[in-house]
Design a protein around this motif. Structure first.
Motif, PDB file in Angstrom:
ATOM      1  N   PRO A  35      44.748  38.639 -38.991  1.00 48.08           N
ATOM      2  CA  PRO A  35      46.002  38.449 -38.262  1.00 48.08           C
ATOM      3  C   PRO A  35      46.795  39.733 -38.075  1.00 48.08           C
ATOM      4  CG  PRO A  35      45.667  36.626 -39.771  1.00 48.08           C
ATOM      5  CD  PRO A  35      44.570  37.616 -40.043  1.00 48.08           C
ATOM      6  N   ARG A  36      46.824  40.574 -39.084  1.00 50.79           N
ATOM      7  CA  ARG A  36      47.573  41.827 -38.969  1.00 50.79           C
ATOM      8  C   ARG A  36      47.008  42.699 -37.844  1.00 50.79           C
ATOM      9  NH1 ARG A  36      50.985  44.463 -42.388  1.00 50.79           N
ATOM     10  NH2 ARG A  36      50.592  42.885 -43.987  1.00 50.79           N
ATOM     11  N   GLU A  37      45.685  42.715 -37.710  1.00 52.51           N
ATOM     12  CA  GLU A  37      45.062  43.512 -36.648  1.00 52.51           C
ATOM     13  C   GLU A  37      45.402  42.951 -35.276  1.00 52.51           C
ATOM     14  OE1 GLU A  37      40.992  45.113 -38.793  1.00 52.51           O
ATOM     15  OE2 GLU A  37      41.034  43.047 -38.054  1.00 52.51           O
ATOM     16  N   LEU A  70      48.014  41.048 -34.464  1.00 51.00           N
ATOM     17  CA  LEU A  70      49.436  41.233 -34.184  1.00 51.00           C
ATOM     18  C   LEU A  70      49.748  42.676 -33.817  1.00 51.00           C
ATOM     19  CD1 LEU A  70      50.843  38.958 -37.023  1.00 51.00           C
ATOM     20  CD2 LEU A  70      50.953  38.498 -34.557  1.00 51.00           C
ATOM     21  N   GLY A  71      49.025  43.617 -34.442  1.00 52.86           N
ATOM     22  CA  GLY A  71      49.181  45.021 -34.059  1.00 52.86           C
ATOM     23  C   GLY A  71      48.735  45.243 -32.626  1.00 52.86           C
ATOM     24  N   ASP A  78      60.714  39.451 -38.880  1.00 55.49           N
ATOM     25  CA  ASP A  78      60.087  38.776 -40.014  1.00 55.49           C
ATOM     26  C   ASP A  78      60.875  37.564 -40.487  1.00 55.49           C
ATOM     27  OD1 ASP A  78      57.894  40.500 -40.118  1.00 55.49           O
ATOM     28  OD2 ASP A  78      58.933  41.930 -41.408  1.00 55.49           O
ATOM     29  N   ALA A  83      49.272  33.962 -37.636  1.00 52.79           N
ATOM     30  CA  ALA A  83      49.330  34.841 -36.466  1.00 52.79           C
ATOM     31  C   ALA A  83      50.234  34.250 -35.393  1.00 52.79           C
ATOM     32  CB  ALA A  83      47.924  35.080 -35.918  1.00 52.79           C
ATOM     33  N   HIS A 139      54.061  34.499 -36.222  1.00 50.52           N
ATOM     34  CA  HIS A 139      54.540  35.879 -36.081  1.00 50.52           C
ATOM     35  C   HIS A 139      54.556  36.305 -34.607  1.00 50.52           C
ATOM     36  CE1 HIS A 139      54.068  36.075 -40.426  1.00 50.52           C
ATOM     37  NE2 HIS A 139      54.763  37.189 -40.397  1.00 50.52           N
TER      38      HIS A 139
END
Length: 305
Positions: free
Chosen positions: A131-133, A135-136, A155, A191, A194
Motif C-alpha cells: 500500500p505504501r508503494e 500511495l506513493g 493522516d 490503501a 488513505h
C-alpha cells in the motif's frame, strides 16, 4: 473570454455566499464533521494555461471520491481493458455505498466510482505492490498532474475513515467472497482509506484535472483514448445516483467527493474545481453543483453543443 469568465466567477461567488441552504456536511466521517460549511471555492484552468479563482481556493480539503479518477487512471495503466472484467461501466442508480446491487450482480460492481467499484480499482492498482508503494505512486501522479509537490495525504482523515468505514469493510469482504478482491481486504482498504484522504486546495485540484481536458499544452498523463473513456465514465457515473441530473444540468464530465469537492472537465477548454462542504441527498456538493451549472450555462460549455 477572460473578462467574461472573471465576471461570471464573481457572480457565482456572490450567489454562493448569500445562499441560506448550503446542504449538510458529511458528519458520518468525524474528521469531516467539523468542516466549516460556509467555505466556498471555485477555480478554472483554461486551455491557454491561465487560472482564474474565487473564494477559499487556497484552503485544503479532503478530496475523498474525486481521488477515484486518479486511481482509475493508474489501474488502467496497469491492466488496460482487462480491468473491465472486474468492474462495470454502467450507472448504478443506487447510493454510492449500497451493497444491494453488488449482491444481485454477484460481486461485480456496476462502475468504478461507486465505493465497491473503487475498492476493486484500488485492489487492481495495488497489483502486488505494498500500500505504501501504491500511495506513493498515486501522490506522484497527482503532484505531476498539478505540477505541485505540496499535495499530501491527511493522516487524521485516513484514521477517521478507518475507524468508521464499516460499510466499506463489509463491501470489501463481500467482494472477496466472490473472488473479486485479490489482496487481503485489510490491505486494500488501508490503501483505499488513505487514497480518499488526499488533501488538496481547489486551485490544486483544478490544475490536477488538466490532463483530462486533452487541450494542447496540458500535461499528458495517460493516452488520449483513455482520457476519453475516463471522461465518459465521469459524465455517466461520477455523481452516483445523481449522475443523470448532473449531466442534464451541467452537461460536462464531473466527479464529486463527500468532502464537498467536484472536479469538472470541459473537454478542450477547461479544468474546473469547486468546493463547498455541504452535500445534497445524493452525497454531492449542493452549492458546488449549482455553481458549475451556472458556469457551464454562462460560458456555453457543454459536451452536447
Amino acid at each position: 473570454m477572460t473578462e467574461d469568465l472573471s465576471t461570471v466567477l464573481e457572480e457565482i461567488l456572490a450567489t454562493a455566499r448569500a445562499s441560506q441552504d448550503r446542504g449538510k456536511v458529511a458528519d458520518y466521517i468525524p474528521e469531516l464533521a467539523g468542516v466549516d460549511p460556509s467555505r466556498f471555492a471555485l477555480s478554472v484552468v483554461l486551455a491557454d494555461g491561465s487560472q482564474h479563482s474565487v473564494g477559499d481556493t487556497d484552503v485544503g480539503f479532503s478530496i475523498q471520491s474525486v481521488s477515484k479518477v486518479f486511481a482509475l487512471a493508474i489501474a488502467l495503466g496497469r491492466h488496460g481493458d482487462r480491468l473491465w472484467a472486474r468492474v462495470g461501466r454502467e450507472p448504478s442508480g443506487l447510493a454510492f455505498n449500497s451493497i444491494l446491487q453488488l449482491e444481485h450482480e454477484r460481486g461485480i460492481p456496476r462502475n468504478p466510482f461507486i465505493n465497491a467499484g473503487a475498492i476493486v480499482v484500488t485492489d487492481a492498482a495495488l497489483a502486488g505492490h505494498a500500500p505504501r508503494e501504491y500511495l506513493g505512486e498515486l501522490l506522484r501522479f497527482i503532484r505531476a498532474a498539478a505540477e505541485d509537490d505540496g499535495i499530501h495525504i491527511n493522516d487524521a482523515v485516513a484514521r477517521s475513515e478507518t475507524e468508521t468505514g464499516h460499510r466499506n469493510v463489509a463491501l470489501a469482504h463481500y467482494l472477496r467472497s466472490y473472488g473479486n478482491l485479490l489482496n487481503p481486504p485489510e490491505m486494500t482498504l488501508g490503501a483505499y482509506f488513505h487514497q480518499c484522504a488526499v488533501e488538496m486546495t481547489c486551485a490544486q485540484l483544478a490544475r490536477a484535472g488538466r490532463f483530462l481536458t486533452a487541450a494542447p499544452g496540458m500535461p499528458r498523463m495517460v493516452a488520449p483514448g483513455r482520457v476519453r473513456r475516463i471522461n465518459a465514465l465521469m459524465l455517466t457515473c461520477g455523481h452516483y445516483d445523481g449522475s443523470g441530473d448532473f449531466a442534464y444540468r451541467v452537461g460536462l464530465p464531473g466527479k464529486s467527493g463527500v468532502g464537498g469537492g467536484i472536479l469538472v472537465i470541459a473537454p478542450g477548454r477547461a479544468s474546473i474545481a469547486v468546493w463547498s462542504p455541504g452535500l445534497n441527498a445524493q452525497g454531492n456538493s449542493k452549492l458546488g453543483t449549482e455553481a458549475v451549472e451556472h458556469l457551464a450555462r454562462r460560458m456555453g460549455w457543454s459536451v452536447f453543443g
